[in-house]
Design an enzyme around this catalytic site. Structure first.
Site, PDB file in Angstrom:
ATOM      1  N   ASP A 162       0.886  -1.165   0.000  1.00 22.85           N
ATOM      2  CA  ASP A 162       0.000   0.000   0.000  1.00 22.85           C
ATOM      3  C   ASP A 162       0.927   1.218   0.000  1.00 22.85           C
ATOM      4  OD1 ASP A 162      -1.552   2.199   0.558  1.00 22.85           O
ATOM      5  OD2 ASP A 162      -2.914   1.107   1.891  1.00 22.85           O
ATOM      6  N   ARG A 199      -9.705   8.155  15.138  1.00 21.37           N
ATOM      7  CA  ARG A 199      -9.094   6.918  14.678  1.00 21.37           C
ATOM      8  C   ARG A 199      -8.952   6.030  15.902  1.00 21.37           C
ATOM      9  NH1 ARG A 199      -8.725   6.638   8.834  1.00 21.37           N
ATOM     10  NH2 ARG A 199     -10.838   6.268   9.445  1.00 21.37           N
ATOM     11  N   PHE A 203     -17.494   4.792  10.806  1.00 22.28           N
ATOM     12  CA  PHE A 203     -16.992   6.107  11.231  1.00 22.28           C
ATOM     13  C   PHE A 203     -17.427   7.223  10.301  1.00 22.28           C
ATOM     14  CE2 PHE A 203     -13.599   6.227   8.060  1.00 22.28           C
ATOM     15  CZ  PHE A 203     -13.427   4.876   7.773  1.00 22.28           C
TER      16      PHE A 203
HETATM   17  N1  F0G Z   1      -4.651   3.016   2.058  1.00 23.73           N
HETATM   18  C1  F0G Z   1      -4.305   3.979   2.926  1.00 23.73           C
HETATM   19  C2  F0G Z   1      -3.078   3.816   3.758  1.00 23.73           C
HETATM   20  C3  F0G Z   1      -5.102   5.118   3.055  1.00 23.73           C
HETATM   21  O1  F0G Z   1      -4.756   6.062   3.920  1.00 23.73           O
HETATM   22  C4  F0G Z   1      -6.272   5.231   2.263  1.00 23.73           C
HETATM   23  C5  F0G Z   1      -7.150   6.368   2.396  1.00 23.73           C
HETATM   24  C6  F0G Z   1      -6.584   4.209   1.363  1.00 23.73           C
HETATM   25  C7  F0G Z   1      -5.739   3.113   1.287  1.00 23.73           C
HETATM   26  C8  F0G Z   1      -7.817   4.240   0.508  1.00 23.73           C
HETATM   27  O2  F0G Z   1      -7.669   5.144  -0.510  1.00 23.73           O
HETATM   28  O3  F0G Z   1      -9.410   6.879  -0.022  1.00 23.73           O
HETATM   29  O4  F0G Z   1      -8.275   6.748  -2.241  1.00 23.73           O
HETATM   30  O5  F0G Z   1      -9.908   5.022  -1.579  1.00 23.73           O
HETATM   31  N2  F0G Z   1      -7.114   7.122   3.389  1.00 23.73           N
HETATM   32  C9  F0G Z   1      -7.898   8.320   3.601  1.00 23.73           C
HETATM   33  C10 F0G Z   1      -7.536   8.891   4.924  1.00 23.73           C
HETATM   34  C11 F0G Z   1      -9.357   8.166   3.389  1.00 23.73           C
HETATM   35  O6  F0G Z   1      -8.168   9.889   5.303  1.00 23.73           O
HETATM   36  O7  F0G Z   1      -6.635   8.391   5.598  1.00 23.73           O
HETATM   37  P1  F0G Z   1      -8.884   6.004  -1.110  1.00 23.73           P
END
Ligand code: F0G
Length: 460
Positions: free
Chosen positions: A218, A385, A451
């Site tokens: 990721d 969180r 959430f």
């Molecule tokens: N992986 C991580 C580590 C993320 O932080 C997020 C999204 C995603 C996957 C998913 O991606 O939103 O483009 O579909 N994080 C946002 C946040 C929503 O606020 O931390 P996405």
């Protein structure tokens, strides 16, 4: 070795501004109550400084905006797709690209392809959407992050590391055949934006290779992770962010990306792969869920902005200033005596709500409560969180995560140092009256990713 004690300044100047609305306390009280004490349900217009997320909230550069005008909006084979493909290959080092509308689009496709019912997916801490897609595909996530990551006060420099013993135990227990891949994130979001070291990643690669298990990355905040490697890991102090990013990726088999973070765009993501067979299936599946394989739910202009954003994101000066601003805010909060996750992470400051509000038990949502209180104080919007984000297990029981945090996520290239001062002062104000703050009860709970839409009432 470079040190963050050197003053940093933004490697850009401001060409256009967006005016903010200043709100009064009574206005905020009404807005918060209408939003069911969930900062996700506030209207953006009622927010002064928005630290809900660093996702899709960054400021694009003049180059990116110029790129938007160069959108080739053909249904198939857009020029911008080929540009993006070339950048992903050159900068990130992955062979094949499937664009998606955002990160979770890539997670959906990847999980559907690689996970079978009953599979186990070990990972260095869960992320909400990632784990949900793994579960919806029939898999079970197992946390294999090092124990230090669950302790907000432990100052270990690489709290994103995988505990290889935990992984070996899982392999022994379930057999490598039931583990389709290890889900490895850089800048572990739920741990507070904590990095994984290259040494740990190399060891993970060696172990998984022995058992024929893939590593899927990721890479949402990979450049920020690279910054911490440059600052903290021996042998990397003279390497560029670009070189470190490429090396990180070289120990993995593929990646899901939310380009809304590191890559400085308001929308976009992708799945990147080295394995032709998996790519072929993904390229086919993207047509079902996102759009044709040369746009994946994005406009041509979005892909162009992303290609340029990726190039800007691996610039050393950019990352130094970006993380420098986050550290500036964190150090201010520490000066005020406020309990935060340490070391300070890459994309935001995480308040330790269990320590901030020790009199509120976890089932009265201390982090949700604290996020509401900060908004009421100053109009600064943050996010829970903790127990709300963690959701419920397949059997309906709540997950009770050790970390109960409020995230102050800093959008890239958006706010100034003076904004950081105002934020820290507001938190100090709330800290001053923490003993009087009461918890909440949940009065509405949606089935998935609760959430985002749950509603709460203050306890009397
Ligand atoms: N992986 C991580 C580590 C993320 O932080 C997020 C999204 C995603 C996957 C998913 O991606 O939103 O483009 O579909 N994080 C946002 C946040 C929503 O606020 O931390 P996405």
């Amino acid at each position: 070795m470079k040190t963050l004690k050197q003053s940093w300044a933004e490697p850009y100047k401001i060409k256009m501004v967006e005016l903010l609305k200043m709100t009064t306390q009574s206005h905020r009280r009404k807005a918060m109550s209408e939003a069911g004490f969930n900062t996700f349900l506030l209207k953006s217009e009622d927010v002064y400084i928005d630290l809900l997320t660093d996702s899709g909230t960054s400021a694009m550069s003049d180059h990116q905006w110029a790129g938007m005008m160069m959108g080739d909006e053909a249904y198939a084979g857009s020029r911008n797709f080929y540009h993006l493909e070339e950048v992903v290959k050159n900068i990130y080092g992955y062979k094949y690209l499937v664009p998606t509308h955002q990160g979770r689009g890539a997670e959906n496709i990847l999980s559907k392809i690689l996970i079978k019912k009953g599979d186990i997916i070990p990972g260095n801490m869960y992320f909400t959407t990632t784990r949900l897609h793994q579960e919806l595909a029939g898999g079970k996530f197992e946390d294999i992050i090092i124990d230090e990551a669950h302790d907000p006060e432990n100052e270990f420099p690489f709290k994103g590391n995988v505990d290889l013993e935990k992984l070996e135990k899982l392999i022994k227990k379930y057999g490598a055949k039931r583990i389709p891949y290890v889900s490895m994130a850089t800048s572990v979001n739920m741990a507070g934006g904590q990095p994984i070291s290259l040494k740990n990643l190399k060891d993970l690669r060696a172990l998984t290779k022995k058992h024929g298990i893939r590593v899927i990355h990721d890479m949402t905040r990979v450049a920020e992770n690279a910054h911490f490697i440059q600052q903290r890991e021996k042998g990397y102090e003279h390497k560029s962010i670009r070189e470190i990013v490429k090396e990180i990726n070289s120990y993995t088999d593929g990646a899901t990306m939310s380009a809304k973070k590191d890559a400085l765009v308001n929308i976009g993501g992708f799945l990147a792969l080295n394995d032709w067979d998996v790519f072929e299936e993904a390229r086919n599946m993207v047509v079902v869920y996102e759009g044709l394989h040369t746009y994946g739910g994005l406009a041509g202009r979005d892909m162009e902005a992303m290609a340029i954003g990726i190039l800007e994101s691996v610039n050393d000066n950019h990352i130094h200033a970006r993380v420098g601003q986050v550290i500036y805010l964190g150090e201010k909060m520490i000066e005020y005596g406020v309990p935060i996750v340490k070391p300070i992470g890459g994309h935001g400051i995480f308040l330790d709500a269990k320590k901030f509000l020790p009199h509120i038990p976890q089932d009265q949502f201390p982090a949700q409560t604290l996020a509401a209180e900060v908004y009421l104080d100053s109009g600064v919007r943050t996010m829970e969180r903790g127990v709300v984000s963690a959701g419920r297990k397949a059997n309906g029981e709540n997950y009770y995560p050790k970390l109960e945090l409020v995230r102050f996520t800093i959008p890239r290239r958006v706010y100034t140092q003076a904004h950081m001062d105002v934020i820290a002062e507001s938190v100090a104000n709330v800290y001053g009256r923490r003993n009087k703050i009461k918890g909440m009860k949940m009065v509405y709970e949606p089935k998935y990713l609760r959430f985002f839409q749950a509603r709460f009432e203050k306890l009397k």
